[in-house]
Design a protein around this motif. Structure first.
Motif, PDB file in Angstrom:
ATOM      1  N   SER A   1      30.774   7.416 -29.606  1.00  0.00           N
ATOM      2  CA  SER A   1      30.268   6.541 -30.670  1.00  0.00           C
ATOM      3  C   SER A   1      31.298   6.408 -31.796  1.00  0.00           C
ATOM      4  CB  SER A   1      28.959   7.094 -31.230  1.00  0.00           C
ATOM      5  OG  SER A   1      29.136   8.411 -31.732  1.00  0.00           O
ATOM      6  N   GLU A   2      32.041   7.479 -32.081  1.00  0.00           N
ATOM      7  CA  GLU A   2      33.082   7.432 -33.124  1.00  0.00           C
ATOM      8  C   GLU A   2      34.206   6.488 -32.707  1.00  0.00           C
ATOM      9  OE1 GLU A   2      32.803  11.913 -35.044  1.00  0.00           O
ATOM     10  OE2 GLU A   2      34.024  11.587 -33.264  1.00  0.00           O
ATOM     11  N   LEU A   3      34.590   6.564 -31.449  1.00  0.00           N
ATOM     12  CA  LEU A   3      35.655   5.683 -30.963  1.00  0.00           C
ATOM     13  C   LEU A   3      35.196   4.227 -31.000  1.00  0.00           C
ATOM     14  CD1 LEU A   3      36.806   7.814 -27.886  1.00  0.00           C
ATOM     15  CD2 LEU A   3      37.902   7.676 -30.127  1.00  0.00           C
ATOM     16  N   ARG A   4      33.937   4.009 -30.604  1.00  0.00           N
ATOM     17  CA  ARG A   4      33.392   2.648 -30.597  1.00  0.00           C
ATOM     18  C   ARG A   4      33.342   2.075 -32.008  1.00  0.00           C
ATOM     19  NH1 ARG A   4      29.210   3.957 -28.186  1.00  0.00           N
ATOM     20  NH2 ARG A   4      29.871   3.504 -26.050  1.00  0.00           N
ATOM     21  N   GLU A   5      32.864   2.865 -32.953  1.00  0.00           N
ATOM     22  CA  GLU A   5      32.768   2.418 -34.344  1.00  0.00           C
ATOM     23  C   GLU A   5      34.140   2.146 -34.947  1.00  0.00           C
ATOM     24  OE1 GLU A   5      30.592   5.523 -36.191  1.00  0.00           O
ATOM     25  OE2 GLU A   5      28.702   5.059 -35.154  1.00  0.00           O
ATOM     26  N   SER A   6      35.160   2.825 -34.451  1.00  0.00           N
ATOM     27  CA  SER A   6      36.527   2.623 -34.952  1.00  0.00           C
ATOM     28  C   SER A   6      37.240   1.474 -34.245  1.00  0.00           C
ATOM     29  CB  SER A   6      37.339   3.913 -34.778  1.00  0.00           C
ATOM     30  OG  SER A   6      36.760   4.985 -35.499  1.00  0.00           O
ATOM     31  N   GLY A   7      36.545   0.828 -33.308  1.00  0.00           N
ATOM     32  CA  GLY A   7      37.151  -0.300 -32.595  1.00  0.00           C
ATOM     33  C   GLY A   7      38.156   0.117 -31.546  1.00  0.00           C
ATOM     34  N   LEU A   8      38.128   1.386 -31.133  1.00  0.00           N
ATOM     35  CA  LEU A   8      39.076   1.877 -30.137  1.00  0.00           C
ATOM     36  C   LEU A   8      38.480   1.720 -28.741  1.00  0.00           C
ATOM     37  CD1 LEU A   8      40.247   5.117 -31.994  1.00  0.00           C
ATOM     38  CD2 LEU A   8      41.429   2.929 -31.841  1.00  0.00           C
ATOM     39  N   LEU A   9      38.557   0.516 -28.219  1.00  0.00           N
ATOM     40  CA  LEU A   9      37.974   0.251 -26.909  1.00  0.00           C
ATOM     41  C   LEU A   9      38.648  -0.944 -26.245  1.00  0.00           C
ATOM     42  CD1 LEU A   9      35.985  -2.431 -27.407  1.00  0.00           C
ATOM     43  CD2 LEU A   9      34.562  -0.723 -28.490  1.00  0.00           C
ATOM     44  N   VAL A  10      38.474  -1.000 -24.946  1.00  0.00           N
ATOM     45  CA  VAL A  10      38.932  -2.135 -24.144  1.00  0.00           C
ATOM     46  C   VAL A  10      37.703  -2.694 -23.448  1.00  0.00           C
ATOM     47  CG1 VAL A  10      40.428  -2.925 -22.280  1.00  0.00           C
ATOM     48  CG2 VAL A  10      41.185  -1.053 -23.766  1.00  0.00           C
ATOM     49  N   ARG A  11      37.387  -3.944 -23.697  1.00  0.00           N
ATOM     50  CA  ARG A  11      36.199  -4.547 -23.091  1.00  0.00           C
ATOM     51  C   ARG A  11      36.527  -5.138 -21.720  1.00  0.00           C
ATOM     52  NH1 ARG A  11      32.321  -4.566 -26.903  1.00  0.00           N
ATOM     53  NH2 ARG A  11      32.942  -4.655 -29.111  1.00  0.00           N
ATOM     54  N   ASP A  12      35.551  -5.051 -20.838  1.00  0.00           N
ATOM     55  CA  ASP A  12      35.684  -5.592 -19.479  1.00  0.00           C
ATOM     56  C   ASP A  12      36.990  -5.144 -18.837  1.00  0.00           C
ATOM     57  OD1 ASP A  12      33.243  -7.018 -19.691  1.00  0.00           O
ATOM     58  OD2 ASP A  12      34.265  -8.589 -20.823  1.00  0.00           O
ATOM     59  N   ALA A  13      37.207  -3.846 -18.879  1.00  0.00           N
ATOM     60  CA  ALA A  13      38.451  -3.289 -18.352  1.00  0.00           C
ATOM     61  C   ALA A  13      38.399  -3.171 -16.832  1.00  0.00           C
ATOM     62  CB  ALA A  13      38.702  -1.914 -18.967  1.00  0.00           C
ATOM     63  N   GLU A  14      39.523  -3.452 -16.199  1.00  0.00           N
ATOM     64  CA  GLU A  14      39.711  -3.189 -14.780  1.00  0.00           C
ATOM     65  C   GLU A  14      40.899  -2.258 -14.660  1.00  0.00           C
ATOM     66  OE1 GLU A  14      37.936  -6.508 -11.884  1.00  0.00           O
ATOM     67  OE2 GLU A  14      39.966  -6.941 -12.598  1.00  0.00           O
ATOM     68  N   LEU A  15      40.671  -1.078 -14.091  1.00  0.00           N
ATOM     69  CA  LEU A  15      41.683  -0.031 -14.065  1.00  0.00           C
ATOM     70  C   LEU A  15      41.919   0.449 -12.648  1.00  0.00           C
ATOM     71  CD1 LEU A  15      39.671   1.405 -16.858  1.00  0.00           C
ATOM     72  CD2 LEU A  15      42.124   1.344 -17.283  1.00  0.00           C
ATOM     73  N   LEU A  16      43.175   0.739 -12.357  1.00  0.00           N
ATOM     74  CA  LEU A  16      43.527   1.281 -11.047  1.00  0.00           C
ATOM     75  C   LEU A  16      44.315   2.568 -11.267  1.00  0.00           C
ATOM     76  CD1 LEU A  16      43.284   0.666  -8.013  1.00  0.00           C
ATOM     77  CD2 LEU A  16      45.559  -0.354  -8.130  1.00  0.00           C
ATOM     78  N   GLN A  17      43.865   3.631 -10.602  1.00  0.00           N
ATOM     79  CA  GLN A  17      44.548   4.915 -10.748  1.00  0.00           C
ATOM     80  C   GLN A  17      45.858   4.889  -9.970  1.00  0.00           C
ATOM     81  OE1 GLN A  17      43.649   8.782  -8.621  1.00  0.00           O
ATOM     82  NE2 GLN A  17      42.487   9.125 -10.510  1.00  0.00           N
ATOM     83  N   LEU A  18      46.950   5.215 -10.665  1.00  0.00           N
ATOM     84  CA  LEU A  18      48.261   5.224 -10.025  1.00  0.00           C
ATOM     85  C   LEU A  18      48.714   6.629  -9.664  1.00  0.00           C
ATOM     86  CD1 LEU A  18      50.270   2.538 -12.050  1.00  0.00           C
ATOM     87  CD2 LEU A  18      48.837   2.265 -10.020  1.00  0.00           C
ATOM     88  N   ALA A  19      48.229   7.650 -10.379  1.00  0.00           N
ATOM     89  CA  ALA A  19      48.642   9.017 -10.086  1.00  0.00           C
ATOM     90  C   ALA A  19      47.548   9.975 -10.511  1.00  0.00           C
ATOM     91  CB  ALA A  19      49.955   9.352 -10.807  1.00  0.00           C
ATOM     92  N   PHE A  20      47.503  11.141  -9.857  1.00  0.00           N
ATOM     93  CA  PHE A  20      46.501  12.147 -10.187  1.00  0.00           C
ATOM     94  C   PHE A  20      47.018  13.525  -9.799  1.00  0.00           C
ATOM     95  CE2 PHE A  20      43.101  15.008  -9.002  1.00  0.00           C
ATOM     96  CZ  PHE A  20      42.265  14.935 -10.100  1.00  0.00           C
ATOM     97  N   HIS A  21      46.724  14.509 -10.637  1.00  0.00           N
ATOM     98  CA  HIS A  21      46.998  15.904 -10.270  1.00  0.00           C
ATOM     99  C   HIS A  21      46.140  16.807 -11.145  1.00  0.00           C
ATOM    100  CE1 HIS A  21      49.898  17.324 -13.587  1.00  0.00           C
ATOM    101  NE2 HIS A  21      49.430  16.167 -13.970  1.00  0.00           N
ATOM    102  N   SER A  22      45.956  18.046 -10.694  1.00  0.00           N
ATOM    103  CA  SER A  22      45.199  19.048 -11.444  1.00  0.00           C
ATOM    104  C   SER A  22      46.100  20.238 -11.720  1.00  0.00           C
ATOM    105  CB  SER A  22      43.967  19.497 -10.654  1.00  0.00           C
ATOM    106  OG  SER A  22      43.041  18.450 -10.503  1.00  0.00           O
ATOM    107  N   TYR A  23      45.880  20.876 -12.856  1.00  0.00           N
ATOM    108  CA  TYR A  23      46.685  22.054 -13.185  1.00  0.00           C
ATOM    109  C   TYR A  23      45.883  22.972 -14.105  1.00  0.00           C
ATOM    110  CZ  TYR A  23      47.565  19.509 -17.574  1.00  0.00           C
ATOM    111  OH  TYR A  23      47.416  18.825 -18.760  1.00  0.00           O
ATOM    112  N   GLY A  24      46.316  24.208 -14.176  1.00  0.00           N
ATOM    113  CA  GLY A  24      45.680  25.172 -15.053  1.00  0.00           C
ATOM    114  C   GLY A  24      46.415  25.265 -16.369  1.00  0.00           C
ATOM    115  N   ASP A  25      45.688  25.159 -17.463  1.00  0.00           N
ATOM    116  CA  ASP A  25      46.260  25.297 -18.806  1.00  0.00           C
ATOM    117  C   ASP A  25      45.842  26.664 -19.340  1.00  0.00           C
ATOM    118  OD1 ASP A  25      46.957  25.203 -21.494  1.00  0.00           O
ATOM    119  OD2 ASP A  25      46.354  23.115 -21.760  1.00  0.00           O
ATOM    120  N   ASP A  26      46.733  27.652 -19.195  1.00  0.00           N
ATOM    121  CA  ASP A  26      46.393  29.021 -19.598  1.00  0.00           C
ATOM    122  C   ASP A  26      46.225  29.148 -21.103  1.00  0.00           C
ATOM    123  OD1 ASP A  26      46.426  29.872 -16.976  1.00  0.00           O
ATOM    124  OD2 ASP A  26      48.531  30.468 -17.020  1.00  0.00           O
TER     125      ASP A  26
END
Length: 479
Positions: free
Chosen positions: A262-287
């Motif tokens: 809600s804070e991001l929305r109220e600040s106008g930090l959004l992309v409407r009708d977005a279409e997104l494609l994942q190009l890369a992915f990985h998982s890691y441990g942050d100690d």
């Protein structure tokens, strides 16, 4: 229900084990009864369990953007393996007989409709504008005061380190400093605490001391900048509690603020009708944070902007949290919320709709690839100079040719400018070694997603290849 694909079901599962268990149920024909409603908005059935009675499970898509899952099993995981198995059975084409909607589910649907109608009536009958949520100023000032105390504690710890000298920090002293750093957890600054713990972790390994000192100095610079900017920012907010949260930098995230959508929305930090494609992915441990991080990089097809999407799973709660995975379809979101950040700000969305990628999507991605390497390198270096900026920007590049320089590889643009490729410390997983396995046709006129890193030991700017994007597919070099 064309959207119920295996990829969609994978995205619902909490972790890889849940996916496997669900698939196994479907493969082993553990469902003596598989049904669907005539309008195909409801899947339901019975699954063999450990007891005499089968588990009754259902997936209700009367509202496709927010499906409802139900199961009579006692599992804490949700959706459980029985629901996932039901969905996998549907996705792979198992036979579902058409039956009327069960009475109990029909009743629940009716109750849900009535609740929605009451909400609409309440809204329609109230002409007064919504009241903005009031800030409890006294509580806010109290919290800011505690955060400022945390900043001052960090300043004292840094001064102690400088006075002792990096050479005086052995594993024993690092543990002592970490005990002191635990106090930061009492000051509402988890981001500050994690940054300091990341510095201390350098001295708990068996790495080469010179390399450790080089990286430690870089992190000390960032920590001292965090003290300076954090103190200035918090002082201004304490003097005027009505000052809105900073959205032009990541200072709030450094201090540990958990942004609400809600804070991001109220600040106008959004992309409407977005279409997104994942190009890369990985998982890691942050100690440093004691968390697993599932990190994906996505391209917004209209703008060509590369965003990051991160799912955090604390070590102690990992069994009860959803584990993200590679996603292949295009994600369509009515509203994608953007966190304050640098070149690759974090992005989140709710109620996504999926579709399979098409050639036009890959053409759009390739069209967004950056062609002028000199300009890219300048922007990357400028970002890295900021002590509080992300030191590992991810960029989509147009590749005129992948060339070999001795035993090393580089990307070359149309003007002959080159970017050296290498496996970087941040990812801790090699991918350059896969380049010789690519077809020759893939070595020219392609697009490549890379992550940059400044090698503090050699002073060289390196880019590690993440994904190659051809006219018809993504070739992921990192998983």
């Amino acid at each position: 229900m064309n959207a119920v694909t295996e990829a969609y079901i994978d995205s619902l599962a909490l972790n890889a084990a849940a996916m496997k268990n669900g698939r196994d149920l479907a493969k082993k024909n553990s469902f003596p009864k598989l049904c669907r409603s005539e309008d195909e908005t409801l899947l339901f059935g019975e699954c063999k369990g450990s007891g005499k009675e089968p588990y009754r499970c259902s997936a209700d898509f009367v509202k496709p953007e927010s499906p409802v899952f139900r199961c009579s099993c006692p599992s804490r995981q949700f959706p459980c393996k029985h629901i996932l198995g039901l969905l996998y059975a549907y996705a792979v084409g198992s036979a579902f007989q058409t039956e009327d909607i069960p009475e109990d589910i029909a009743d629940k649907r009716d109750k849900a409709v009535k609740r929605e109608e009451k909400k609409k009536e309440a809204i329609a009958g109230d002409d007064t504008p919504p009241v903005a949520k009031k800030t409890n100023k006294s509580a806010l000032v109290k919290k800011i005061s505690a955060q400022m105390e945390g900043i001052e504690l960090l300043d004292k710890l840094l001064l102690q380190i400088v006075q002792t000298g990096l050479g005086g920090i052995d594993a024993k002293m690092a543990r002592m400093l970490e005990d002191q750093a635990k106090q930061l957890g009492n000051h509402y600054v988890p981001g500050v605490q994690a940054a300091f713990r990341e510095f201390l972790l350098l001295f708990q390994g068996d790495g080469e001391r010179e390399a450790i000192y080089t990286e430690a100095i870089d992190k000390l610079t960032s920590l001292q900048t965090l003290v300076k900017r954090g103190r200035s920012y918090l002082t201004a907010r304490k003097e005027n509690p009505d000052t809105p949260l900073a959205t032009d930098s990541a200072i709030e995230e450094w201090l540990g603020h958990a942004w609400q959508l809600s804070e991001l929305r109220e600040s106008g930090l959004l992309v409407r009708d977005a279409e997104l494609l994942q190009l890369a992915f990985h998982s890691y441990g942050d100690d440093a944070r004691s968390e697993y991080v599932d990190e994906g990089y996505w391209l917004e097809l209209a703008s060509g902007k590369v965003y990051a999407n991160r799912n955090y799973r604390p070590y102690r709660a990992v069994k009860h949290m959803k584990e993200e995975d590679t996603l292949h379809p295009v994600v369509k979101a009515k509203e994608a919320l953007v966190y304050p950040g640098d070149a690759n700000p974090r992005l989140r969305w709710e109620d996504p709709v999926f579709r399979e990628p098409e050639e036009r999507d890959f053409a759009a991605i390739r069209g967004h690839a950056r062609r002028a390497y000199a300009e890219v390198i300048k922007q990357v270096k400028d970002q890295m100079k900021n002590p509080l900026s992300d030191k590992h920007p991810v960029v989509l590049l147009h590749v005129k040719e992948i060339v070999k320089q001795g035993e090393a590889y580089a990307l070359e643009d149309g003007q002959g400018k080159r970017i050296a490729l290498g496996d970087i410390k941040r990812l801790q997983q090699p991918s350059v070694q896969l380049l010789p396995l690519l077809k020759k046709a893939y070595l020219k006129e392609q697009a490549m997603l890379v992550m940059f890193e400044h090698d503090l030991g050699t002073g060289q700017l390196l880019a590690q290849p993440l994904t190659l994007i051809t006219e018809q597919e993504r070739i992921r070099l990192l998983y």
